[in-house]
Write a protein that holds these residues in place. Sequence first.
Motif, PDB file in Angstrom:
ATOM      1  N   LEU A   1       1.281  -0.883  -0.069  1.00 29.48           N
ATOM      2  CA  LEU A   1      -0.217  -0.007  -0.426  1.00 29.48           C
ATOM      3  C   LEU A   1       0.759   1.361   0.066  1.00 29.48           C
ATOM      4  O   LEU A   1       1.528   1.731   0.701  1.00 29.48           O
ATOM      5  N   GLU A   2       0.644   2.217  -0.715  1.00 34.86           N
ATOM      6  CA  GLU A   2       0.846   3.553  -0.890  1.00 34.86           C
ATOM      7  C   GLU A   2       0.175   4.704  -0.763  1.00 34.86           C
ATOM      8  O   GLU A   2      -0.605   5.083  -1.607  1.00 34.86           O
ATOM      9  N   PHE A   3       0.699   5.856  -0.629  1.00 36.42           N
ATOM     10  CA  PHE A   3       0.155   6.488  -0.442  1.00 36.42           C
ATOM     11  C   PHE A   3       0.420   8.338  -1.444  1.00 36.42           C
ATOM     12  O   PHE A   3       2.072   8.589  -1.182  1.00 36.42           O
ATOM     13  N   LYS A   4       0.164   8.461  -2.842  1.00 30.73           N
ATOM     14  CA  LYS A   4       1.139   9.775  -3.187  1.00 30.73           C
ATOM     15  C   LYS A   4       0.212  10.732  -3.860  1.00 30.73           C
ATOM     16  O   LYS A   4      -0.680  10.577  -3.880  1.00 30.73           O
ATOM     17  N   ILE A   5       0.562  11.580  -3.816  1.00 26.74           N
ATOM     18  CA  ILE A   5       0.141  12.749  -4.401  1.00 26.74           C
ATOM     19  C   ILE A   5       0.006  13.045  -5.885  1.00 26.74           C
ATOM     20  O   ILE A   5       0.804  12.987  -6.163  1.00 26.74           O
ATOM     21  N   VAL A   6      -1.485  13.374  -5.930  1.00 28.35           N
ATOM     22  CA  VAL A   6      -1.967  12.774  -7.903  1.00 28.35           C
ATOM     23  C   VAL A   6      -1.059  14.781  -7.985  1.00 28.35           C
ATOM     24  O   VAL A   6      -1.597  15.874  -7.220  1.00 28.35           O
ATOM     25  N   GLU A   7      -1.030  14.593  -9.336  1.00 24.00           N
ATOM     26  CA  GLU A   7      -0.226  15.638 -10.036  1.00 24.00           C
ATOM     27  C   GLU A   7      -0.533  15.806 -11.619  1.00 24.00           C
ATOM     28  O   GLU A   7      -0.870  16.741 -12.017  1.00 24.00           O
ATOM     29  N   ALA A   8      -1.046  15.130 -11.712  1.00 25.29           N
ATOM     30  CA  ALA A   8      -2.301  15.314 -12.928  1.00 25.29           C
ATOM     31  C   ALA A   8      -3.170  13.862 -13.287  1.00 25.29           C
ATOM     32  O   ALA A   8      -2.994  12.999 -13.168  1.00 25.29           O
ATOM     33  N   GLN A   9      -4.378  14.339 -13.897  1.00 27.76           N
ATOM     34  CA  GLN A   9      -4.813  12.753 -14.539  1.00 27.76           C
ATOM     35  C   GLN A   9      -5.916  13.369 -15.232  1.00 27.76           C
ATOM     36  O   GLN A   9      -6.195  14.466 -15.953  1.00 27.76           O
ATOM     37  N   ALA A  10      -6.489  11.964 -16.607  1.00 25.31           N
ATOM     38  CA  ALA A  10      -7.169  12.176 -18.007  1.00 25.31           C
ATOM     39  C   ALA A  10      -7.309  10.974 -17.589  1.00 25.31           C
ATOM     40  O   ALA A  10      -7.397  10.051 -17.022  1.00 25.31           O
ATOM     41  N   GLU A  11      -7.778  10.851 -18.689  1.00 21.19           N
ATOM     42  CA  GLU A  11      -9.273   9.884 -19.201  1.00 21.19           C
ATOM     43  C   GLU A  11      -8.346   8.452 -19.760  1.00 21.19           C
ATOM     44  O   GLU A  11      -8.485   7.278 -19.533  1.00 21.19           O
ATOM     45  N   SER A  12      -7.357   9.086 -20.501  1.00 20.91           N
ATOM     46  CA  SER A  12      -6.564   7.777 -20.580  1.00 20.91           C
ATOM     47  C   SER A  12      -5.082   8.166 -20.384  1.00 20.91           C
ATOM     48  O   SER A  12      -4.575   9.374 -20.450  1.00 20.91           O
ATOM     49  N   GLU A  13      -4.053   7.187 -21.239  1.00 19.39           N
ATOM     50  CA  GLU A  13      -2.664   7.517 -20.678  1.00 19.39           C
ATOM     51  C   GLU A  13      -2.077   8.375 -22.566  1.00 19.39           C
ATOM     52  O   GLU A  13      -1.093   9.246 -21.714  1.00 19.39           O
ATOM     53  N   ALA A  14      -2.371   7.751 -22.984  1.00 19.43           N
ATOM     54  CA  ALA A  14      -2.615   8.691 -23.544  1.00 19.43           C
ATOM     55  C   ALA A  14      -2.808  10.645 -24.392  1.00 19.43           C
ATOM     56  O   ALA A  14      -1.853  11.223 -24.723  1.00 19.43           O
TER      57      ALA A  14
END
Length: 526
Positions: free
Chosen positions: A199-212
């Motif tokens: 288990l890990e906890f990480k701060i999200v820096e960016a997100q999108a609906e797909s990897e591309a």
Amino acid sequence: MSLRWRIIGVALLLLLFGFLAFANFLPEDERRASALLPDDGMRLGLDLRGGIHWVLGPQLAAAVESELDHLRSALQTELAEQEIVPERLVVEEDRILVTESSPERLQEIRNVLGGYDVLRVVEENDRGTLTLALIPDWEREVRETGMLQALEVLRRRIDDPSTGIPESVVTRQGRDRILVQIPGVEQVPQGILDTTGFLEFKIVEAQAESEALLRARYSEGLPEEREILFERDRETDRILQAYLVPAPAAITGDYLDDARPRFDQRSQRWVVDFTFKPEGGRLFGELSEANVGNQLAIVLDDQIYSAPVIQERISMRGQITGRFSSQQAKDLAVILRAGSLPIPVVIEEERTVGPALGADSIRSGLNASIIGLALVLVFGTFYYRYSGAYASLGLLANLVLIIGIMSLAGATLTLPGIVGIVLTVGMAIDANVIIFERIREELRQGKTPRAAIATGFSKARWTVLDANITTLITAIILYEFGTGPVKGFAVTLSVGILTSVFAALVITRLLFEIYPGNRNVAGLSI
């Protein structure tokens, strides 16, 4: 103690253990519905109840590779402090490869390696590449540590009360195998083996609906020490969201204290509540306070389960949300409580024992016990006559004591355990044979029946004890070093030895004291 009180004491003892033994033959729901009968009785092992048998192979090479990666990281840090950056510093299987074309720099690297007493140079080529490996003693230590950690984590996962897998056996088999026996089930909770549970906890820096789409934002490549992780649908494995997060975790599950599944009435879905240890709570509090308004990715085995927005400082408690079914939430809580597996494990042997086969084993074992008991009773009564009837009563009392004691202790009965009971039936008559033959010798020397009985029991006592103690020592060794069925045999044999001695030296003697007792009879039927 007077004869009357001894009779009362033995009778009460037999009644108590007879009551416990009788409860085993009633259906479980009837036992639990009764206020008088004990809820639990003698448990049945895998071969009688049916269930799953696994032989697992921990991937110990992964433990060695993990240790080498840790040493590589430490070495890289130390070299950087001295402004030494090798052309290549990587782990390949069970080796660390260090490449440096400059002879002066290569010598500096050798000097730094002198401080790593667990590493040795196994090869050096003319292209300036050093091949490093663990020294043999440390490699054995790493493998042993990985084996013990895997064994302990699996034991905690399988023995966890919420899994509903009681009476299981998780033990080491040989040097590099783990034996798992789970009676009474046909399927174990998901993730017991195939989820590492890191288990890990990480701060999200960016997100999108797909990897591309996410990579499209970074035309020159992802920032250093960043990675893309995904949140997937639990049922279809479809990617729901891609997240850019730091590669190193801000905090890991090593600081976790507890995890429990719960149905959230407000969101109408299953969640997993978790609490941190004090140090973990401090670190998590600092992390959440510094990132209010940002998303926190909760990552298990490189897969994001949820990424809630941090609303305020969180210290000791948190929550994992996701598209969980009730069973998935329970399984996840078990894995988090038990801790992460240090290395992968694979199933090398799997057998499923059906309840029908177990019922057939019980029936065959009972038939063998009844036939064996009947033959011994007939032999004893025919050969020793009236005294043989006393021995037969002692033998019946012995069986009641064995089943009653095992029921009281909650012992597990296996097929070899039934063999142990059958063997005990045969051994139990031996003590009476020794005593009766001694009494016969005393009668041949002209002693009265009363004197012959007293002398026979007195002089045979140590012979009986000596013979049974040596067998008991063997049974204890079998229990200590055996696994699964061998332990079941050792348990019933040990209990049978103790009850056999008690039945011969106490119960049979008590019957002789009742009759003929102090009467001056002309002869003794023996």
